[in-house]
Enzyme design. Structure first.
Site, mmCIF file in Angstrom:
data_model
loop_
_atom_site.group_PDB
_atom_site.id
_atom_site.type_symbol
_atom_site.label_atom_id
_atom_site.label_comp_id
_atom_site.label_asym_id
_atom_site.label_seq_id
_atom_site.Cartn_x
_atom_site.Cartn_y
_atom_site.Cartn_z
ATOM 1 N N GLN A 267 -4.560 -0.701 -5.219
ATOM 2 C CA GLN A 267 -5.317 -1.814 -5.857
ATOM 3 C C GLN A 267 -5.911 -1.389 -7.119
ATOM 4 O OE1 GLN A 267 -7.384 -4.676 -3.324
ATOM 5 N NE2 GLN A 267 -8.494 -5.386 -5.165
ATOM 6 N N HIS B 25 -6.190 -6.029 2.917
ATOM 7 C CA HIS B 25 -5.307 -4.959 2.980
ATOM 8 C C HIS B 25 -4.960 -4.875 4.584
ATOM 9 C CE1 HIS B 25 -5.760 -2.920 -1.062
ATOM 10 N NE2 HIS B 25 -6.739 -3.902 -0.978
ATOM 11 N N CYS C 90 0.931 -1.237 -0.165
ATOM 12 C CA CYS C 90 0.133 0.042 -0.036
ATOM 13 C C CYS C 90 0.997 1.349 0.041
ATOM 14 C CB CYS C 90 -0.939 0.130 1.177
ATOM 15 S SG CYS C 90 -1.680 1.440 1.585
ATOM 16 N N GLU C 91 0.706 2.163 -1.004
ATOM 17 C CA GLU C 91 1.570 3.204 -1.211
ATOM 18 C C GLU C 91 1.329 4.372 -0.074
ATOM 19 O OE1 GLU C 91 -0.932 6.131 -4.336
ATOM 20 O OE2 GLU C 91 0.525 4.640 -5.139
ATOM 21 N N HIS C 92 0.122 4.122 0.822
ATOM 22 C CA HIS C 92 -0.457 5.339 1.644
ATOM 23 C C HIS C 92 0.209 4.870 3.201
ATOM 24 C CE1 HIS C 92 -4.064 5.582 -0.861
ATOM 25 N NE2 HIS C 92 -3.253 6.469 -1.269
ATOM 26 N N HIS C 93 0.562 3.234 3.095
ATOM 27 C CA HIS C 93 0.938 3.058 4.675
ATOM 28 C C HIS C 93 2.220 2.220 4.767
ATOM 29 C CE1 HIS C 93 -3.341 3.932 5.002
ATOM 30 N NE2 HIS C 93 -2.891 4.722 6.104
ATOM 31 N N CYS D 238 -3.208 -2.666 5.994
ATOM 32 C CA CYS D 238 -3.695 -1.181 6.530
ATOM 33 C C CYS D 238 -4.969 -0.998 7.090
ATOM 34 C CB CYS D 238 -3.315 -0.165 5.278
ATOM 35 S SG CYS D 238 -4.361 -0.345 3.861
#
Length: 183
Positions: free
Chosen positions: A112, A140, A71-74, A142
Protein backbone atom coordinates in the site's frame (compact mmCIF):
# COMPACT_ATOMS: atom_id res chain seq x y z
CA UNK A 1 0.04 -20.48 -14.98
CA UNK A 2 -2.70 -23.11 -15.08
CA UNK A 3 -0.16 -25.89 -14.53
CA UNK A 4 1.23 -24.03 -11.52
CA UNK A 5 -2.23 -23.65 -9.98
CA UNK A 6 -2.82 -27.36 -10.56
CA UNK A 7 0.46 -28.09 -8.74
CA UNK A 8 -0.56 -25.82 -5.84
CA UNK A 9 -3.88 -27.65 -5.52
CA UNK A 10 -2.03 -30.97 -5.43
CA UNK A 11 0.55 -29.60 -2.95
CA UNK A 12 -2.17 -28.74 -0.42
CA UNK A 13 -3.45 -32.32 -0.62
CA UNK A 14 -6.44 -31.80 -2.89
CA UNK A 15 -7.35 -33.67 -6.04
CA UNK A 16 -7.44 -31.25 -8.99
CA UNK A 17 -9.39 -33.87 -10.98
CA UNK A 18 -12.41 -33.91 -8.68
CA UNK A 19 -15.54 -32.33 -10.11
CA UNK A 20 -15.44 -29.05 -8.16
CA UNK A 21 -11.79 -28.40 -9.01
CA UNK A 22 -11.66 -29.52 -12.65
CA UNK A 23 -11.57 -26.00 -14.11
CA UNK A 24 -10.13 -24.25 -11.07
CA UNK A 25 -6.57 -23.96 -12.43
CA UNK A 26 -7.96 -22.30 -15.57
CA UNK A 27 -10.24 -19.94 -13.60
CA UNK A 28 -7.49 -19.07 -11.09
CA UNK A 29 -5.05 -18.26 -13.89
CA UNK A 30 -7.59 -15.98 -15.60
CA UNK A 31 -8.36 -14.30 -12.27
CA UNK A 32 -4.68 -13.67 -11.58
CA UNK A 33 -4.24 -12.22 -15.08
CA UNK A 34 -7.10 -9.82 -14.39
CA UNK A 35 -5.88 -8.90 -10.91
CA UNK A 36 -2.42 -8.06 -12.23
CA UNK A 37 -3.34 -6.45 -15.55
CA UNK A 38 -1.75 -3.18 -14.41
CA UNK A 39 1.60 -4.50 -15.62
CA UNK A 40 0.27 -4.56 -19.18
CA UNK A 41 -1.34 -1.12 -19.10
CA UNK A 42 0.26 2.01 -20.53
CA UNK A 43 -0.36 5.41 -18.95
CA UNK A 44 -0.57 7.12 -22.35
CA UNK A 45 -3.36 4.79 -23.44
CA UNK A 46 -5.19 5.35 -20.15
CA UNK A 47 -4.94 9.15 -20.40
CA UNK A 48 -5.79 9.04 -24.13
CA UNK A 49 -5.24 12.79 -24.56
CA UNK A 50 -7.70 13.72 -21.80
CA UNK A 51 -5.59 16.53 -20.32
CA UNK A 52 -7.24 19.88 -21.03
CA UNK A 53 -6.26 23.53 -20.78
CA UNK A 54 -7.97 25.23 -17.84
CA UNK A 55 -7.63 28.44 -15.89
CA UNK A 56 -8.83 26.64 -12.74
CA UNK A 57 -6.20 26.70 -10.01
CA UNK A 58 -8.39 25.43 -7.17
CA UNK A 59 -8.22 21.98 -5.64
CA UNK A 60 -9.72 19.10 -7.62
CA UNK A 61 -10.59 16.01 -5.57
CA UNK A 62 -11.85 12.58 -6.56
CA UNK A 63 -12.62 10.70 -3.36
CA UNK A 64 -13.90 7.29 -2.36
CA UNK A 65 -12.39 5.56 -5.40
CA UNK A 66 -13.00 1.88 -4.75
CA UNK A 67 -9.81 -0.10 -5.21
CA UNK A 68 -8.31 -3.48 -4.58
CA UNK A 69 -4.82 -4.76 -4.96
CA UNK A 70 -2.78 -7.86 -4.16
CA UNK A 71 -0.29 -7.91 -1.31
CA UNK A 72 3.09 -8.76 -2.78
CA UNK A 73 4.09 -10.61 0.38
CA UNK A 74 1.19 -13.09 0.64
CA UNK A 75 -0.71 -12.78 -2.66
CA UNK A 76 -3.83 -11.90 -0.71
CA UNK A 77 -6.06 -8.92 -1.53
CA UNK A 78 -6.23 -5.58 0.17
CA UNK A 79 -9.39 -3.62 -0.44
CA UNK A 80 -10.28 -0.04 0.24
CA UNK A 81 -10.67 3.41 -1.18
CA UNK A 82 -8.39 6.08 -2.52
CA UNK A 83 -8.79 9.84 -2.30
CA UNK A 84 -6.83 11.86 -4.85
CA UNK A 85 -6.47 15.64 -5.15
CA UNK A 86 -4.41 17.95 -7.28
CA UNK A 87 -3.90 21.67 -7.70
CA UNK A 88 -4.02 22.44 -11.44
CA UNK A 89 -1.38 24.54 -13.12
CA UNK A 90 -3.02 25.34 -16.46
CA UNK A 91 -4.25 21.80 -17.15
CA UNK A 92 -6.91 19.46 -15.77
CA UNK A 93 -7.31 15.74 -16.36
CA UNK A 94 -10.53 13.99 -17.39
CA UNK A 95 -12.51 12.85 -14.36
CA UNK A 96 -12.50 9.14 -15.25
CA UNK A 97 -8.73 9.09 -15.69
CA UNK A 98 -7.94 9.39 -11.98
CA UNK A 99 -9.76 6.14 -11.01
CA UNK A 100 -8.17 4.48 -14.04
CA UNK A 101 -4.71 5.54 -12.82
CA UNK A 102 -5.54 4.17 -9.36
CA UNK A 103 -6.58 0.86 -10.94
CA UNK A 104 -3.49 0.66 -13.16
CA UNK A 105 -1.16 0.74 -10.14
CA UNK A 106 -3.46 -1.24 -7.83
CA UNK A 107 -3.68 -4.12 -10.28
CA UNK A 108 -0.13 -5.18 -9.60
CA UNK A 109 1.53 -7.11 -6.79
CA UNK A 110 1.97 -4.24 -4.41
CA UNK A 111 2.32 -2.82 -0.95
CA UNK A 112 0.00 0.00 0.00
CA UNK A 113 2.81 2.43 0.79
CA UNK A 114 4.25 2.13 -2.73
CA UNK A 115 0.82 2.17 -4.36
CA UNK A 116 0.06 5.51 -2.72
CA UNK A 117 3.38 6.98 -3.88
CA UNK A 118 3.03 5.68 -7.45
CA UNK A 119 -0.44 7.19 -7.87
CA UNK A 120 0.72 10.58 -6.56
CA UNK A 121 3.81 10.72 -8.74
CA UNK A 122 1.87 9.68 -11.84
CA UNK A 123 -0.84 12.33 -11.33
CA UNK A 124 1.88 14.96 -10.78
CA UNK A 125 3.71 13.94 -13.94
CA UNK A 126 0.61 13.79 -16.15
CA UNK A 127 -0.99 17.05 -14.96
CA UNK A 128 2.09 19.13 -14.04
CA UNK A 129 0.07 20.10 -10.96
CA UNK A 130 1.57 22.37 -8.31
CA UNK A 131 0.51 19.84 -5.71
CA UNK A 132 -0.88 16.32 -5.47
CA UNK A 133 -2.30 14.47 -2.46
CA UNK A 134 -3.27 10.82 -2.18
CA UNK A 135 -4.75 9.02 0.83
CA UNK A 136 -5.57 5.32 0.73
CA UNK A 137 -7.55 3.49 3.41
CA UNK A 138 -7.56 -0.30 3.09
CA UNK A 139 -8.20 -3.57 4.86
CA UNK A 140 -5.60 -6.26 4.27
CA UNK A 141 -6.71 -9.87 4.10
CA UNK A 142 -3.17 -10.94 4.96
CA UNK A 143 -3.71 -9.37 8.40
CA UNK A 144 -7.34 -10.53 8.66
CA UNK A 145 -7.21 -14.17 7.48
CA UNK A 146 -3.76 -15.13 8.75
CA UNK A 147 -1.01 -13.68 10.90
CA UNK A 148 -2.51 -11.38 13.56
CA UNK A 149 -6.09 -12.15 12.41
CA UNK A 150 -7.42 -8.68 13.22
CA UNK A 151 -10.75 -8.20 11.45
CA UNK A 152 -11.33 -4.53 12.16
CA UNK A 153 -7.91 -3.02 11.57
CA UNK A 154 -7.23 -0.90 8.53
CA UNK A 155 -4.22 0.88 7.14
CA UNK A 156 -4.08 4.50 6.02
CA UNK A 157 -1.25 5.82 3.86
CA UNK A 158 -0.76 9.27 2.43
CA UNK A 159 1.50 11.04 -0.01
CA UNK A 160 1.64 14.81 -0.16
CA UNK A 161 3.56 16.39 -3.02
CA UNK A 162 4.25 20.02 -3.87
CA UNK A 163 1.96 22.51 -2.17
CA UNK A 164 0.19 19.79 -0.19
CA UNK A 165 3.51 18.99 1.49
CA UNK A 166 4.71 22.58 1.82
CA UNK A 167 1.50 24.33 2.90
CA UNK A 168 -0.27 23.03 6.04
CA UNK A 169 -3.42 25.01 5.18
CA UNK A 170 -3.75 23.32 1.78
CA UNK A 171 -3.10 19.91 3.32
CA UNK A 172 -5.71 20.56 6.04
CA UNK A 173 -8.29 21.66 3.47
CA UNK A 174 -7.79 18.40 1.56
CA UNK A 175 -8.00 16.24 4.67
CA UNK A 176 -11.12 18.08 5.88
CA UNK A 177 -12.83 17.68 2.50
CA UNK A 178 -12.20 13.93 2.22
CA UNK A 179 -13.74 13.44 5.69
CA UNK A 180 -17.02 15.07 4.57
CA UNK A 181 -19.87 12.85 3.52
CA UNK A 182 -20.79 12.87 -0.17
CA UNK A 183 -23.90 14.03 -2.00
Amino acid sequence: MEENYRAIIEAIGENPDREGLLRTPYRAARAMEFLTQGYEQDINEIINGAVFESSNDEMVIVKDIEMYSMCEHHLLPFIGKAHVAYLPSGKVIGLSKIPRIVDMFARRLQIQENLTQQIGECIAEVTHAVGVAVVIEAKHLCAMMRGVEKQNSSMITSVMLGRFREDPTTRKEFLDLIRQRGC
